[in-house]
Design a protein around this motif. Structure first.
Motif, PDB file in Angstrom:
ATOM      1  N   VAL A 115       0.865  -1.178   0.000  1.00  0.00           N
ATOM      2  CA  VAL A 115       0.000   0.000   0.000  1.00  0.00           C
ATOM      3  C   VAL A 115       0.902   1.229   0.000  1.00  0.00           C
ATOM      4  N   THR A 116       0.748   2.070  -1.002  1.00  0.00           N
ATOM      5  CA  THR A 116       1.570   3.273  -1.090  1.00  0.00           C
ATOM      6  C   THR A 116       1.191   4.232   0.037  1.00  0.00           C
ATOM      7  N   PRO A 117       2.140   4.660   0.865  1.00  0.00           N
ATOM      8  CA  PRO A 117       1.809   5.528   2.005  1.00  0.00           C
ATOM      9  C   PRO A 117       1.378   6.916   1.532  1.00  0.00           C
ATOM     10  N   GLY A 118       0.592   7.570   2.369  1.00  0.00           N
ATOM     11  CA  GLY A 118       0.148   8.922   2.054  1.00  0.00           C
ATOM     12  C   GLY A 118      -1.223   9.188   2.629  1.00  0.00           C
ATOM     13  N   SER A 119      -1.667  10.429   2.524  1.00  0.00           N
ATOM     14  CA  SER A 119      -2.984  10.820   3.016  1.00  0.00           C
ATOM     15  C   SER A 119      -3.700  11.622   1.949  1.00  0.00           C
ATOM     16  N   ASP A 120      -5.015  11.725   2.110  1.00  0.00           N
ATOM     17  CA  ASP A 120      -5.800  12.457   1.116  1.00  0.00           C
ATOM     18  C   ASP A 120      -7.051  12.997   1.792  1.00  0.00           C
ATOM     19  N   ALA A 121      -7.256  14.301   1.694  1.00  0.00           N
ATOM     20  CA  ALA A 121      -8.402  14.930   2.350  1.00  0.00           C
ATOM     21  C   ALA A 121      -9.708  14.605   1.638  1.00  0.00           C
ATOM     22  N   VAL A 122      -9.646  14.392   0.319  1.00  0.00           N
ATOM     23  CA  VAL A 122     -10.871  14.149  -0.439  1.00  0.00           C
ATOM     24  C   VAL A 122     -11.371  12.728  -0.224  1.00  0.00           C
ATOM     25  N   PHE A 123     -10.455  11.754  -0.204  1.00  0.00           N
ATOM     26  CA  PHE A 123     -10.842  10.360  -0.017  1.00  0.00           C
ATOM     27  C   PHE A 123      -9.895   9.711   0.997  1.00  0.00           C
ATOM     28  N   PRO A 124     -10.052  10.060   2.274  1.00  0.00           N
ATOM     29  CA  PRO A 124      -9.122   9.572   3.300  1.00  0.00           C
ATOM     30  C   PRO A 124      -9.204   8.068   3.522  1.00  0.00           C
ATOM     31  N   GLU A 125     -10.316   7.437   3.094  1.00  0.00           N
ATOM     32  CA  GLU A 125     -10.481   6.003   3.323  1.00  0.00           C
ATOM     33  C   GLU A 125      -9.416   5.188   2.588  1.00  0.00           C
ATOM     34  N   ALA A 126      -9.002   5.634   1.433  1.00  0.00           N
ATOM     35  CA  ALA A 126      -8.011   4.885   0.648  1.00  0.00           C
ATOM     36  C   ALA A 126      -7.258   5.853  -0.262  1.00  0.00           C
ATOM     37  N   PRO A 127      -6.355   6.648   0.304  1.00  0.00           N
ATOM     38  CA  PRO A 127      -5.639   7.639  -0.507  1.00  0.00           C
ATOM     39  C   PRO A 127      -4.806   7.012  -1.622  1.00  0.00           C
ATOM     40  N   HIS A 128      -4.352   5.767  -1.406  1.00  0.00           N
ATOM     41  CA  HIS A 128      -3.536   5.104  -2.423  1.00  0.00           C
ATOM     42  C   HIS A 128      -4.345   4.736  -3.659  1.00  0.00           C
ATOM     43  N   TRP A 129      -5.666   4.780  -3.579  1.00  0.00           N
ATOM     44  CA  TRP A 129      -6.502   4.519  -4.753  1.00  0.00           C
ATOM     45  C   TRP A 129      -6.610   5.761  -5.653  1.00  0.00           C
ATOM     46  N   ARG A 130      -5.956   6.837  -5.273  1.00  0.00           N
ATOM     47  CA  ARG A 130      -6.004   8.050  -6.093  1.00  0.00           C
ATOM     48  C   ARG A 130      -4.673   8.336  -6.781  1.00  0.00           C
ATOM     49  N   ARG A 131      -3.717   7.430  -6.616  1.00  0.00           N
ATOM     50  CA  ARG A 131      -2.387   7.668  -7.177  1.00  0.00           C
ATOM     51  C   ARG A 131      -1.815   6.390  -7.773  1.00  0.00           C
ATOM     52  N   GLY A 132      -0.752   6.562  -8.559  1.00  0.00           N
ATOM     53  CA  GLY A 132      -0.108   5.430  -9.173  1.00  0.00           C
ATOM     54  C   GLY A 132       0.877   4.749  -8.239  1.00  0.00           C
ATOM     55  N   ILE A 133       1.679   3.873  -8.798  1.00  0.00           N
ATOM     56  CA  ILE A 133       2.643   3.094  -8.025  1.00  0.00           C
ATOM     57  C   ILE A 133       3.870   3.931  -7.697  1.00  0.00           C
ATOM     58  N   ASP A 134       4.376   3.768  -6.491  1.00  0.00           N
ATOM     59  CA  ASP A 134       5.657   4.346  -6.097  1.00  0.00           C
ATOM     60  C   ASP A 134       6.722   3.277  -6.347  1.00  0.00           C
ATOM     61  N   ALA A 135       7.437   3.402  -7.467  1.00  0.00           N
ATOM     62  CA  ALA A 135       8.406   2.370  -7.844  1.00  0.00           C
ATOM     63  C   ALA A 135       9.512   2.218  -6.813  1.00  0.00           C
ATOM     64  N   SER A 136       9.848   3.294  -6.113  1.00  0.00           N
ATOM     65  CA  SER A 136      10.911   3.206  -5.105  1.00  0.00           C
ATOM     66  C   SER A 136      10.508   2.278  -3.962  1.00  0.00           C
ATOM     67  N   GLN A 137       9.210   2.195  -3.683  1.00  0.00           N
ATOM     68  CA  GLN A 137       8.726   1.289  -2.639  1.00  0.00           C
ATOM     69  C   GLN A 137       8.960  -0.166  -3.048  1.00  0.00           C
TER      70      GLN A 137
END
Length: 417
Positions: A115-137
């Motif tokens: 799960v890509t870490p991070g936060s999101d004010a619009v959809f806090p339930e699953a912020p990682h569903w609003r962004r792509g993959i973090d390849a460094s992870q």
């Protein structure tokens, strides 16, 4: 007696992210008489579509064609390359990534779901569903795997549930930077034919595709584009496979045939689809989808509603997800739009159910198709009492008028006649 004629007048607007609208010429191709799948005519058809589909995947290596859905192609990718108990690294980018992970577990694989870490004010339930993959992870996790237990990395190219495109080339670089031998398995079911996909150049080992999205066909064909490394892995993989096995299919594909009964009339459709896409030229195909996507996003921005994908660099060219204000039932909105305006929109899936709807901009579409679809959305939003800052229809019209479409080779020939 129940009538199945749901659309007696006009043409239904199918703007879900797949199955996509099918062009008339592909429907006509499907209506050709079925031929002997062991006869010489079929062998010629088989050789032609096998060569053409490699161009769409941008690979010199084999592409296996199944009479199956994309879900079947998922399973084929796993069972041909892995053994029970193998460790697989997956990344949760949305609902379909979760489903592929679920399948892997059911097949007896051991999965790790990043799960890509991070936060999101619009959809806090699953912020990682609003962004792509973090390849460094991925790179960091593979560096930790000193015993090389992880046998494959499975990622989504175009996550259909969220409208997020992931940087697959960056994932390959991450795997290589970690010095890890893991296979790279990629789902591009909704990316194939609508977003740039470079199987060979990006170092993908298995790319999964389906017929019902960017290829503009009905459902029923699944694809595995496979690298030499994946073929080698298949020789020692022990997960059960009979219908899905690559070896017999590749052997018979050498002459244009299949070991089981192929879906002949869908192969007619595939042949027509390939003629259309390759005739237009893949760069023009990708530019067309990017242009449509930008026009639809202009509409959503004009409405003042959040786009599900929060990263501009990861916007999907195939679909756009629209988040609604809390308290507005997106599924009820979709039903109203379907009933009132004969327009089908994609529903929110998994964690997004009831929170968003998805507009597909792929398949047999054009500027006016999308303007009309956006008009249906705008009228439905107003009926639902959603506050709109401005007219999305006007914004899309302005965008399309200001950005002239690039005609492909086939379209140019028709225009000059």
């Amino acid at each position: 007696m129940l009538s199945l004629d749901f659309h007696p007048t006009g043409r239904h607007f199918l703007q879900i992210p797949g199955p996509s609208p099918v062009p008339d010429r592909i429907l006509r191709a499907m209506s050709l008489p079925t031929i002997d799948h062991r006869g010489p005519e079929f062998g010629a058809l088989g050789m032609k579509v096998l060569a053409g589909i490699r161009e769409v995947f941008q690979t010199k290596h084999p592409v296996v064609i199944y009479a199956a859905s994309g879900t079947g192609a998922w399973e084929a990718a796993l069972v041909n390359t892995l053994s029970a108990g193998d460790h697989v690294l997956m990344v949760e980018t949305g609902h379909f990534a979760a489903l592929w992970n679920k399948m892997a577990l059911q097949l007896g694989l051991v999965t790790e779901f990043l799960v890509t870490p991070g936060s999101d004010a619009v959809f806090p339930e699953a912020p990682h569903w609003r962004r792509g993959i973090d390849a460094s992870q991925i790179e960091s996790r593979l560096r930790q795997d000193r015993e090389k237990k992880i046998k494959a990395v499975c990622v989504m190219h175009n996550e259909t549930s969220t409208g997020v495109v992931c940087d697959i080339a960056a994932v390959r670089k991450a795997i290589d930077a970690a010095g890890h031998p893991a296979l790279l398995l990629v789902d591009s079911i909704s990316g194939l034919g609508s977003a740039d996909l470079q199987h060979d150049a990006w170092g993908i080992d298995v790319t999964v595709g389906g017929s019902q999205k960017g290829l503009m066909m009905p459902p029923g064909i699944g694809f595995n584009a496979i690298s030499p490394k994946a073929i080698e892995a298949s020789k020692t993989a022990t997960l059960p496979r009979v219908f899905w096995g690559w070896d017999e299919i590749l052997a018979m594909n050498a002459d244009g045939y299949w070991p089981s009964t192929p879906n002949t009339n869908l192969l007619y459709a595939l042949n027509e689809s390939l003629d259309m896409l390759l005739g237009e030229g893949l760069p023009n195909v990708f530019a067309r989808h990017l242009r449509w996507a930008a026009g639809v996003r202009a509409a959503v921005n004009a409405w003042g509603l959040p786009i599900q994908c929060a990263d501009e660099a990861s916007y999907s060219p195939a679909l756009t997800g629209v988040l609604l204000p809390k308290g507005v039932d997106a599924d009820a909105l979709r039903k109203t739009i379907h009933r009132r305006f004969d327009l089908s929109l994609g529903m929110g899936l998994g964690k997004l159910k009831g929170r968003m709807f998805r507009i597909g901009h792929l398949g047999d579409s054009n500027d006016l198709t999308l303007v009309a679809a956006l008009a249906g959305c705008e009228m439905g939003l107003k009926l639902a009492g959603v506050h709109l800052e401005g007219s999305g229809v006007r914004a899309a019209m302005d965008h399309f008028a200001a950005h002239e479409a690039r005609l492909g080779n086939a379209a140019q020939c028709n225009a000059e006649r």
